[in-house]
Design a protein around this motif. Structure first.
Motif, PDB file in Angstrom:
ATOM      1  N   THR A  76       0.824  -1.162  -0.024  1.00 18.95           N
ATOM      2  CA  THR A  76      -0.018  -0.103  -0.069  1.00 18.95           C
ATOM      3  C   THR A  76       0.759   1.270   0.034  1.00 18.95           C
ATOM      4  OG1 THR A  76      -1.855   0.819   1.106  1.00 18.95           O
ATOM      5  CG2 THR A  76      -0.267   0.007   2.341  1.00 18.95           C
ATOM      6  N   SER A 113      -6.976  -1.521  -5.192  1.00 17.38           N
ATOM      7  CA  SER A 113      -6.602  -0.534  -6.284  1.00 17.38           C
ATOM      8  C   SER A 113      -7.908  -0.153  -6.895  1.00 17.38           C
ATOM      9  CB  SER A 113      -5.722  -1.177  -7.136  1.00 17.38           C
ATOM     10  OG  SER A 113      -5.391  -0.277  -8.225  1.00 17.38           O
ATOM     11  N   ASN A 114      -7.875   0.303  -8.158  1.00 20.89           N
ATOM     12  CA  ASN A 114      -9.123   0.754  -8.767  1.00 20.89           C
ATOM     13  C   ASN A 114      -8.809   0.606 -10.299  1.00 20.89           C
ATOM     14  OD1 ASN A 114     -11.003   2.566 -10.436  1.00 20.89           O
ATOM     15  ND2 ASN A 114     -11.693   2.987  -8.597  1.00 20.89           N
ATOM     16  N   ALA A 120      -1.413   0.408 -13.692  1.00 25.87           N
ATOM     17  CA  ALA A 120      -1.099  -0.272 -12.308  1.00 25.87           C
ATOM     18  C   ALA A 120      -1.545  -1.550 -12.143  1.00 25.87           C
ATOM     19  CB  ALA A 120      -1.404   0.679 -11.137  1.00 25.87           C
ATOM     20  N   TYR A 124       0.733  -5.105 -11.729  1.00 31.41           N
ATOM     21  CA  TYR A 124       0.645  -6.104 -10.541  1.00 31.41           C
ATOM     22  C   TYR A 124       0.139  -7.328 -11.248  1.00 31.41           C
ATOM     23  CZ  TYR A 124      -0.794  -1.682  -7.895  1.00 31.41           C
ATOM     24  OH  TYR A 124      -0.758  -0.807  -7.429  1.00 31.41           O
ATOM     25  N   SER A 143     -11.633   1.849  -3.818  1.00 30.35           N
ATOM     26  CA  SER A 143     -11.120   0.555  -4.289  1.00 30.35           C
ATOM     27  C   SER A 143     -12.090  -0.425  -4.935  1.00 30.35           C
ATOM     28  CB  SER A 143     -10.522  -0.258  -3.174  1.00 30.35           C
ATOM     29  OG  SER A 143     -10.318  -1.673  -3.417  1.00 30.35           O
TER      30      SER A 143
END
Length: 152
Positions: A76, A113-114, A120, A124, A143
Motif C-alpha cells: 500500500t 486498487s481501482n 498499475a 500488478y 477501491s
C-alpha cells in the motif's frame, strides 16, 4: 538510486508523495490522512515496513507493507514523484517488497486498487498478483479491485 528502509526523517516525503498521488487520481479519504500523517503509529509500530527510493538525498518514491497478520501484508501507499513517473521506480519498489516478503517468510501480499488505473493493474498482474473478491468492509471507498500474490 537505492531503496532504503523506513526512517522518521522521511515522514514528510511519505505524506507528501501519497497525498499528491491521491489528489491527482482520486481524493484523500479520512483513513488515508490518518495513516499518512502517523506512519509510526499505523504501520511501523504494528510490524509493518516502509521503503523509500532515494537518489541524491531526494525521495523519488515510497511504498509500505502494512501487517494484516503474521504472514500477510498489504502492499500500500505506493507513490512516485510526478516528474519520475514512467522511470520504473514503482516497479523497483514492488520488486523490493516481493523480495523482502519472500526473505522474511511472508505467505502473501495483497493490495487494493481501482480498475481505472489500467497501467498499475497491468503491472500488478505482471508481477504475479491475481484478482480476489473485495470484502464489503474494504478500508478504501475508492477501491474496486483487490489482488493478492501468494508467496508460498
Amino acid at each position: 538510486m537505492e531503496i532504503v528502509s523506513y526512517h522518521p526523517k522521511y515522514n514528510q516525503a511519505f505524506y507528501d508523495l501519497n497525498i499528491e498521488w491521491l489528489e491527482t487520481f482520486f481524493y484523500v479519504e479520512d483513513y488515508d490522512g490518518e495513516v499518512l500523517s502517523k506512519p509510526d503509529k499505523y504501520i511501523i509500530s504494528k510490524g509493518g515496513h516502509i521503503f523509500f527510493a532515494i537518489e541524491n538525498d531526494i525521495v523519488l518514491g515510497t511504498v509500505a507493507l502494512m501487517k494484516e497478520s503474521q504472514a500477510s501484508f498489504e502492499l500500500t501507499k505506493m507513490a512516485v514523484l510526478p516528474n519520475q513517473r514512467g522511470n520504473k521506480i514503482g516497479q523497483q519498489l514492488m520488486q523490493h517488497c516481493i523480495d523482502f516478503a519472500k526473505k522474511e517468510g511472508f505467505d502473501r501480499l495483497f493490495l487494493y486498487s481501482n480498475t481505472k488505473l489500467e497501467n498499475a493493474i497491468y503491472i500488478y498482474r505482471k508481477y504475479g498478483f491475481t484478482e480476489i473478491s473485495v470484502e464489503p468492509n474494504s478500508p478504501y471507498d475508492r477501491s474496486n479491485i483487490k489482488m493478492e500474490l501468494i508467496l508460498v
